[in-house]
Design a protein around this motif. Structure first.
Motif, PDB file in Angstrom:
ATOM      1  N   MET A 162       0.852  -1.177   0.000  1.00 36.46           N
ATOM      2  CA  MET A 162       0.000   0.000   0.000  1.00 36.46           C
ATOM      3  C   MET A 162       0.896   1.237   0.000  1.00 36.46           C
ATOM      4  SD  MET A 162      -3.231   0.697   2.536  1.00 36.46           S
ATOM      5  CE  MET A 162      -2.366   0.042   3.904  1.00 36.46           C
ATOM      6  N   VAL A 209      -1.955   6.548   1.148  1.00 35.48           N
ATOM      7  CA  VAL A 209      -3.137   6.139   1.917  1.00 35.48           C
ATOM      8  C   VAL A 209      -3.020   6.681   3.339  1.00 35.48           C
ATOM      9  CG1 VAL A 209      -4.448   4.189   2.852  1.00 35.48           C
ATOM     10  CG2 VAL A 209      -3.579   4.099   0.506  1.00 35.48           C
ATOM     11  N   TYR A 255      -8.855   3.988   0.779  1.00 38.10           N
ATOM     12  CA  TYR A 255      -7.985   3.024   0.100  1.00 38.10           C
ATOM     13  C   TYR A 255      -8.282   2.981  -1.396  1.00 38.10           C
ATOM     14  CZ  TYR A 255      -5.945  -1.372  -1.390  1.00 38.10           C
ATOM     15  OH  TYR A 255      -5.232  -2.309  -2.087  1.00 38.10           O
TER      16      TYR A 255
END
Length: 166
Positions: free
Chosen positions: A3, A7, A80
């Motif tokens: 990720m 984020v 997200y």
């Protein structure tokens, strides 16, 4: 799965905007100074939040960014997907097929191919279930829940427009 840091930065920005005194818009340069990231990088991230309807961009002398909807309606999944995209992060390159099928003689190819299909389906099924569990967990956690640990009355609202970076 990996990720991006955008984020986390987005979550911090959303908390900052939710704590903003009088819900006044905050300019991108103030947010980028606080986050210690380049303004151009933050603007790209903020654009994604605007497009997804999480943040509103106000173009005026006193403008900037503010929340587009209540924090109880903004989930971690919203954030997200705004940053990373809504598609699946599970993708097969068929590497096993290329490796194992190229090694087999013609009379065993069908057996190996069938075994690879079953194994690939099993693995992809597990990954897809894990991805769905991950997204369900994010869907059930809001920015409001994140802020439940902060007593806003005690902590107080902050005017990020007036706060200088130390």
């Amino acid at each position: 799965m990996k990720m991006s840091s955008a984020v986390e930065q987005s979550l911090v920005v959303l908390v900052m905007l939710s704590l903003q005194k009088d819900d006044l818009p905050v300019k991108s340069y103030l947010l980028s100074d606080r986050l210690e990231v380049s303004e151009s990088y933050l603007k790209k991230t903020m654009r994604k939040l605007v497009v997804s309807g999480i943040v509103e961009a106000i173009a005026s002398k006193e403008g900037g960014f503010k929340l587009a909807r209540p924090i109880a309606e903004i989930t971690l999944l919203d954030v997200y997907q705004a940053i990373e995209g809504a598609g699946s992060f599970i993708h097969s390159t068929q590497l096993a097929d290329r490796i194992f099928l190229s090694q087999e003689s013609d009379n065993r190819v069908e057996d190996v191919q069938q075994a690879l299909e079953v194994a690939t389906d099993d693995v992809l099924s597990v990954f897809n279930e894990a991805e769905q569990d991950f997204k369900n967990k994010l869907q059930n956690y809001t920015i409001a829940k994140l802020l439940q640990h902060i007593n806003v009355d005690e902590f107080g609202k902050i005017d990020w427009r007036q706060s200088a970076v130390n």
